[in-house]
Design a protein around this motif. Sequence first.
Motif, PDB file in Angstrom:
ATOM      1  N   ASN A   1      -3.417  -6.243  -4.029  1.00  0.00           N
ATOM      2  CA  ASN A   1      -2.975  -5.971  -2.661  1.00  0.00           C
ATOM      3  C   ASN A   1      -3.545  -4.610  -2.266  1.00  0.00           C
ATOM      4  O   ASN A   1      -3.359  -3.625  -2.965  1.00  0.00           O
ATOM      5  CB  ASN A   1      -1.452  -6.033  -2.515  1.00  0.00           C
ATOM      6  N   VAL A   2      -4.294  -4.581  -1.197  1.00  0.00           N
ATOM      7  CA  VAL A   2      -5.065  -3.396  -0.813  1.00  0.00           C
ATOM      8  C   VAL A   2      -4.598  -2.857   0.539  1.00  0.00           C
ATOM      9  O   VAL A   2      -3.936  -3.548   1.305  1.00  0.00           O
ATOM     10  CB  VAL A   2      -6.583  -3.722  -0.770  1.00  0.00           C
ATOM     11  N   ALA A   3      -4.986  -1.607   0.809  1.00  0.00           N
ATOM     12  CA  ALA A   3      -4.667  -0.970   2.085  1.00  0.00           C
ATOM     13  C   ALA A   3      -5.691   0.126   2.361  1.00  0.00           C
ATOM     14  O   ALA A   3      -6.125   0.818   1.448  1.00  0.00           O
ATOM     15  CB  ALA A   3      -3.260  -0.383   2.063  1.00  0.00           C
ATOM     16  N   SER A   4      -6.042   0.264   3.620  1.00  0.00           N
ATOM     17  CA  SER A   4      -7.103   1.195   4.019  1.00  0.00           C
ATOM     18  C   SER A   4      -6.627   2.604   4.364  1.00  0.00           C
ATOM     19  O   SER A   4      -7.445   3.502   4.508  1.00  0.00           O
ATOM     20  CB  SER A   4      -7.836   0.633   5.246  1.00  0.00           C
TER      21      SER A   4
ATOM     22  N   LEU B   1      -4.540   5.733  -2.394  1.00  0.00           N
ATOM     23  CA  LEU B   1      -5.251   4.992  -3.428  1.00  0.00           C
ATOM     24  C   LEU B   1      -6.451   4.209  -2.883  1.00  0.00           C
ATOM     25  O   LEU B   1      -7.138   3.527  -3.644  1.00  0.00           O
ATOM     26  CB  LEU B   1      -4.296   4.033  -4.149  1.00  0.00           C
ATOM     27  N   THR B   2      -6.717   4.319  -1.591  1.00  0.00           N
ATOM     28  CA  THR B   2      -7.804   3.572  -0.963  1.00  0.00           C
ATOM     29  C   THR B   2      -9.153   3.741  -1.663  1.00  0.00           C
ATOM     30  O   THR B   2      -9.920   2.773  -1.723  1.00  0.00           O
ATOM     31  CB  THR B   2      -7.891   3.917   0.542  1.00  0.00           C
ATOM     32  N   PRO B   3      -9.474   4.902  -2.233  1.00  0.00           N
ATOM     33  CA  PRO B   3     -10.755   5.006  -2.954  1.00  0.00           C
ATOM     34  C   PRO B   3     -10.911   3.993  -4.089  1.00  0.00           C
ATOM     35  O   PRO B   3     -12.026   3.770  -4.562  1.00  0.00           O
ATOM     36  CB  PRO B   3     -10.755   6.443  -3.469  1.00  0.00           C
ATOM     37  N   GLN B   4      -9.818   3.355  -4.505  1.00  0.00           N
ATOM     38  CA  GLN B   4      -9.947   2.301  -5.515  1.00  0.00           C
ATOM     39  C   GLN B   4     -10.822   1.152  -5.023  1.00  0.00           C
ATOM     40  O   GLN B   4     -11.360   0.396  -5.836  1.00  0.00           O
ATOM     41  CB  GLN B   4      -8.580   1.786  -5.952  1.00  0.00           C
TER      42      GLN B   4
ATOM     43  N   PHE C   1      -6.373  -8.519  -1.005  1.00  0.00           N
ATOM     44  CA  PHE C   1      -5.406  -9.001  -0.018  1.00  0.00           C
ATOM     45  C   PHE C   1      -4.768  -7.810   0.692  1.00  0.00           C
ATOM     46  O   PHE C   1      -3.842  -7.185   0.163  1.00  0.00           O
ATOM     47  CB  PHE C   1      -4.315  -9.835  -0.693  1.00  0.00           C
ATOM     48  N   PRO C   2      -5.266  -7.466   1.883  1.00  0.00           N
ATOM     49  CA  PRO C   2      -4.652  -6.371   2.641  1.00  0.00           C
ATOM     50  C   PRO C   2      -3.189  -6.676   2.955  1.00  0.00           C
ATOM     51  O   PRO C   2      -2.820  -7.825   3.216  1.00  0.00           O
ATOM     52  CB  PRO C   2      -5.476  -6.314   3.928  1.00  0.00           C
ATOM     53  N   SER C   3      -2.389  -5.635   2.926  1.00  0.00           N
ATOM     54  CA  SER C   3      -0.974  -5.773   3.256  1.00  0.00           C
ATOM     55  C   SER C   3      -0.497  -4.506   3.947  1.00  0.00           C
ATOM     56  O   SER C   3      -0.831  -3.405   3.522  1.00  0.00           O
ATOM     57  CB  SER C   3      -0.148  -6.017   1.985  1.00  0.00           C
ATOM     58  N   ASN C   4       0.294  -4.688   4.977  1.00  0.00           N
ATOM     59  CA  ASN C   4       0.904  -3.556   5.660  1.00  0.00           C
ATOM     60  C   ASN C   4       2.353  -3.368   5.201  1.00  0.00           C
ATOM     61  O   ASN C   4       3.147  -2.723   5.863  1.00  0.00           O
ATOM     62  CB  ASN C   4       0.840  -3.735   7.179  1.00  0.00           C
ATOM     63  N   GLN C   5       2.678  -3.946   4.051  1.00  0.00           N
ATOM     64  CA  GLN C   5       4.037  -3.895   3.526  1.00  0.00           C
ATOM     65  C   GLN C   5       4.548  -2.464   3.400  1.00  0.00           C
ATOM     66  O   GLN C   5       5.727  -2.204   3.564  1.00  0.00           O
ATOM     67  CB  GLN C   5       4.069  -4.565   2.160  1.00  0.00           C
ATOM     68  N   PHE C   6       3.649  -1.528   3.131  1.00  0.00           N
ATOM     69  CA  PHE C   6       4.038  -0.138   2.921  1.00  0.00           C
ATOM     70  C   PHE C   6       3.549   0.754   4.056  1.00  0.00           C
ATOM     71  O   PHE C   6       3.396   1.964   3.888  1.00  0.00           O
ATOM     72  CB  PHE C   6       3.512   0.332   1.555  1.00  0.00           C
ATOM     73  N   GLU C   7       3.250   0.114   5.193  1.00  0.00           N
ATOM     74  CA  GLU C   7       2.821   0.787   6.421  1.00  0.00           C
ATOM     75  C   GLU C   7       1.565   1.620   6.203  1.00  0.00           C
ATOM     76  O   GLU C   7       1.408   2.698   6.771  1.00  0.00           O
ATOM     77  CB  GLU C   7       3.978   1.618   6.989  1.00  0.00           C
ATOM     78  N   GLN C   8       0.654   1.071   5.392  1.00  0.00           N
ATOM     79  CA  GLN C   8      -0.605   1.739   5.094  1.00  0.00           C
ATOM     80  C   GLN C   8      -1.813   0.898   5.522  1.00  0.00           C
ATOM     81  O   GLN C   8      -2.944   1.263   5.232  1.00  0.00           O
ATOM     82  CB  GLN C   8      -0.700   1.998   3.587  1.00  0.00           C
ATOM     83  N   GLU C   9      -1.554  -0.232   6.184  1.00  0.00           N
ATOM     84  CA  GLU C   9      -2.632  -1.114   6.639  1.00  0.00           C
ATOM     85  C   GLU C   9      -2.305  -1.670   8.026  1.00  0.00           C
ATOM     86  O   GLU C   9      -2.048  -2.848   8.204  1.00  0.00           O
ATOM     87  CB  GLU C   9      -2.839  -2.261   5.639  1.00  0.00           C
ATOM     88  N   PRO C  10      -2.295  -0.781   9.038  1.00  0.00           N
ATOM     89  CA  PRO C  10      -1.902  -1.216  10.375  1.00  0.00           C
ATOM     90  C   PRO C  10      -3.005  -1.945  11.143  1.00  0.00           C
ATOM     91  O   PRO C  10      -2.736  -2.559  12.175  1.00  0.00           O
ATOM     92  CB  PRO C  10      -1.547   0.104  11.070  1.00  0.00           C
ATOM     93  N   ASP C  11      -4.239  -1.893  10.665  1.00  0.00           N
ATOM     94  CA  ASP C  11      -5.373  -2.413  11.428  1.00  0.00           C
ATOM     95  C   ASP C  11      -5.461  -3.934  11.379  1.00  0.00           C
ATOM     96  O   ASP C  11      -4.866  -4.585  10.520  1.00  0.00           O
ATOM     97  CB  ASP C  11      -6.680  -1.807  10.892  1.00  0.00           C
ATOM     98  N   ASP C  12      -6.245  -4.490  12.300  1.00  0.00           N
ATOM     99  CA  ASP C  12      -6.497  -5.931  12.288  1.00  0.00           C
ATOM    100  C   ASP C  12      -7.600  -6.240  11.275  1.00  0.00           C
ATOM    101  O   ASP C  12      -8.243  -5.348  10.736  1.00  0.00           O
ATOM    102  CB  ASP C  12      -6.840  -6.451  13.686  1.00  0.00           C
TER     103      ASP C  12
END
Length: 157
Positions: free
Chosen positions: A30-33, A37-40, A61-72
């Motif tokens: 699960n990833v986020a931009s 940790l984004t440099p991972q 798999f992008p997820s905004n679960q932790f409010e770190q992936e707000p983009d489309d």
Amino acid sequence: MSIYEFTARTIDGEIQSLSIYRGNVLLIVNVASHCGLTPQYGDLESLYRRYRERGLVVLGFPSNQFEQEPDDEATIKAFCTRNYAVTFPLFAKIAVNGPDTHPLFAYLKQQQPGLSPDGEIKWNFTKFLVDRNGRVVSRFAPADTVGAIEREVVKLL
């Protein structure tokens, strides 16, 4: 039930069966931009490039679960391509916890609950390692670096 019975929407909006990855070793993340940790992303891409010919596929798999992936999805894809030259498969944003948890992540958490009694994912970049037979064999914490888990990946290849 197996990992290959699940489908997910790609970052480009197409429904894809995970059965197309049958016979490969999968690292599902699960990833986020907008995360520390984004440099991972760069490390995951390097791992993918080193071992893809041997059968490794990284699935992001992008997820905004932790409010770190707000983009489309289009913005996420552009960010990953521009900043980290990501070529591994990316999927549409999903929920990894709670009532809207994507069925794939519900299954992953059931198979490898980690340290949490309920299996909840605590942060972005939680990693699940799946063997060539579709078995979820390991779960790695967000802070576990790609370098730290590479040995486990190589054993399965």
